[in-house]
Design an enzyme around this catalytic site. Sequence first.
Site, mmCIF file in Angstrom:
data_model
loop_
_atom_site.group_PDB
_atom_site.id
_atom_site.type_symbol
_atom_site.label_atom_id
_atom_site.label_comp_id
_atom_site.label_asym_id
_atom_site.label_seq_id
_atom_site.Cartn_x
_atom_site.Cartn_y
_atom_site.Cartn_z
ATOM 1 N N GLU A 298 0.824 -1.216 0.000
ATOM 2 C CA GLU A 298 0.000 0.000 0.000
ATOM 3 C C GLU A 298 0.855 1.261 0.000
ATOM 4 O O GLU A 298 0.614 2.201 0.751
ATOM 5 C CB GLU A 298 -0.964 -0.017 1.199
ATOM 6 C CG GLU A 298 -1.914 -1.208 1.163
ATOM 7 C CD GLU A 298 -2.960 -1.217 2.278
ATOM 8 O OE1 GLU A 298 -2.696 -0.654 3.353
ATOM 9 O OE2 GLU A 298 -4.039 -1.793 2.046
ATOM 10 N N ASP A 372 -8.382 -8.919 4.189
ATOM 11 C CA ASP A 372 -8.132 -7.818 5.126
ATOM 12 C C ASP A 372 -9.173 -7.743 6.243
ATOM 13 O O ASP A 372 -10.019 -6.863 6.205
ATOM 14 C CB ASP A 372 -8.100 -6.493 4.350
ATOM 15 C CG ASP A 372 -7.513 -5.370 5.175
ATOM 16 O OD1 ASP A 372 -6.948 -5.647 6.233
ATOM 17 O OD2 ASP A 372 -7.623 -4.208 4.747
ATOM 18 N N GLU A 400 -12.563 -2.026 12.073
ATOM 19 C CA GLU A 400 -12.550 -1.318 10.790
ATOM 20 C C GLU A 400 -13.663 -1.800 9.869
ATOM 21 O O GLU A 400 -14.306 -1.006 9.196
ATOM 22 C CB GLU A 400 -11.184 -1.522 10.126
ATOM 23 C CG GLU A 400 -11.105 -0.954 8.721
ATOM 24 C CD GLU A 400 -9.745 -1.170 8.062
ATOM 25 O OE1 GLU A 400 -8.840 -1.724 8.699
ATOM 26 O OE2 GLU A 400 -9.609 -0.767 6.889
#
Length: 711
Positions: A298, A372, A400
């Site tokens: 990322e 993820d 998240e």
Amino acid sequence: MLLASSLAKAEDGYRLWLRYDLIENANLRTEYASALNAIVLERESDVLKAAAYELSLALNGLTGITPKINKFLSGAGTVVLGTPESSPIIASLNLSEKLSQLGAEGYCLFSTTIKGKKSIVIAANKDAGVLYGTFHLIRLLQTSQSVKNLSQQHTPKIQHRILNHWDNLDRTVERGYAGFSLWDWHKLPDYIDPRYRDYARANASIGINGSVLTNVNSNAQILTEPYLRKVAALANVFRPYGIKVYLTARFSAPVEIGGLSTADPLDPAVKEWWKKKIDEIYTYVPDFGGFAVKANSEGQPGPQNYNRTHADGANLLADALAPHNGIVMWRAFVYDNKVPEDRAKQAYNEFKPLDGKFRENVMVQVKNGPIDFQPREPFHPLFGAMPQTPINIEFQITQEYLGFATHLVYLAPLFKECLNADTYAKGKGSFVYKVVDGSLDNHQLTGIAGVANIGNDRNWCGHPFAQANWFAFGRLAWDPTLNSETIADEWIRMTFSQEPEVVKSLKSVMLASREITVNYMTPLGLHHIMGWDHHYGPGPWIKDKPRADWTSVYYHKADSFGIGFDRTKNGSGALDQYAPEVQKQYSTLESCPEELLLWFHHVSWDHKMNSGRTLWEELCHRYYQGADSVKWMQKLWNALEGKIDPDRFVQVKSLLNIQHNEALLWRNSCVLYFQTFSGKEIPAGLDPPDKPLSYYEKLQFPFAPGIRPKW
Ligand code: GCU
């Protein structure tokens, strides 16, 4: 009256599960007060003092009596704390055989008679074990257990039990939903916020022994002298609680703060720079734990910028840390949208060939699943695939993808599902937890990491029930074989109430909550269909973004035929990365558990499910069932009014209301959006959403928390 007075006291959640309120049951109070009226600490150390302090705090609160802390045994009802080295009494008890099995952090806790006096002993090889044993005794008291005939011994199954804080130096927290960072870098090292100590106490109480202070998307400034002084100040507060500090290392630091022209891991000047830097860190923090590193992922810099491998990068740091006994936790969370390959396969492709190429003080840190931290994922194929490399697992405690700090979701069942998954790497019974605890491949170096959900909110985690996820992570890190229910039971009793009705209700809500969330967000193996970037709320329509692998359509692949990501041989072949037995289980529509059907298969809308419904009908039912089940959670919670302190009662009630509204948002958005592909009616009996899809698609949440604000 006692009940009324304890309920009337404002409860803001600050004390977490370490609430030491007067025990209501008078008999029990008397039993504890007489069994535990003095503490013997023959020789002091910072850790032993912390243990004795905590025990006296707890006893004072729970029984109303302040125990004396003595250097000598005087009467009956004494707790003797120590190691054979620090305590002549313990040395005289002939514990060497017992202690030889307990390692550096284990302890034994038992009732005995010393010089004719009834006593309780907490003995260990090292002070840290005494501290953990002390918290164990406190937990027994907090959960109303008898301390009459104690005989226990415990030792952690995993060596490094670490929280990963994704905290930035400007105090924002990546994916943090509980305010700003606890670390007040600006005022450190001169101002020591009392919260640092309470943070350490809470961690020690559940056996966490490490804290990575900074975000994996790291900033090289943390490695400069002014910041190292601040880090040292935190390390000093944590040390008496058995907690080591770790940092994240930005791979390009030699260029950014070192003035070098390269960060190539094989360049002698770069090696020398890291060696000096790491030697310098140890002058500030003599027991510094080491680094967690996100590289070539990322957008983060890494060894591949110089055509080197992840092993070259990890070994560079490992060599410099080794003389100080430091370790590297090198993350395997790597994927690149320029690589034309299923994202789920990329970490394995990158790391599997590097097995055996890492130094002894490196662990490869692998997320529980291959994408993820989704509400549900299969276990990561790297578990069991790198036998020559210690693999530490990374869970996400912060929610998240599970409703931020707004949704009540108890994560122990999610953690357990992965830990208990069978990799078949060495035949049946090769569970993920055996990879992690080192027993499968005989590794001494073992670790588990949890991305923290802690911020500076008064109650630490935002949602009162999010505290349970911090607690559960710690308990499972200590012993991954504990079950979710036992952990929930302990936490409820310590945090809310021991009344059977309350315990029963909250336990059923907590244990059901993860599956309920999966149903209203990503049922049947769907994944990564949330809002762009901030990941708040539903966004199954997300497409045409700069990175395809950050869009929802990449993952659900809905079309007029059906929905789901074909990861079998006919599709991306990701399933080939698992052992043959696992492949067999997931490879056909018939054998694949429905929970992961759309993870591995692209399935026709008309496919018949176990319920007898078609896939389309089942998908709708799951979304509706998920949202309805939140109403059930609300009902159970509301029935506890008067049995829970008013502040937390109202807070959770309001949060459950938000959760219900957001579950409806997920449900309506997803069924309407997927309907555009299935072309079918919402099944009879389910009320169609009252607004059109366009309404949901237009909703924007530009200030959703968890990403750096754009001020
Ligand atoms: C997720 C998360 C990022 C985080 C990354 C990581 O993608 O959204 O914010 O940086 O995981 O684990 O490195």
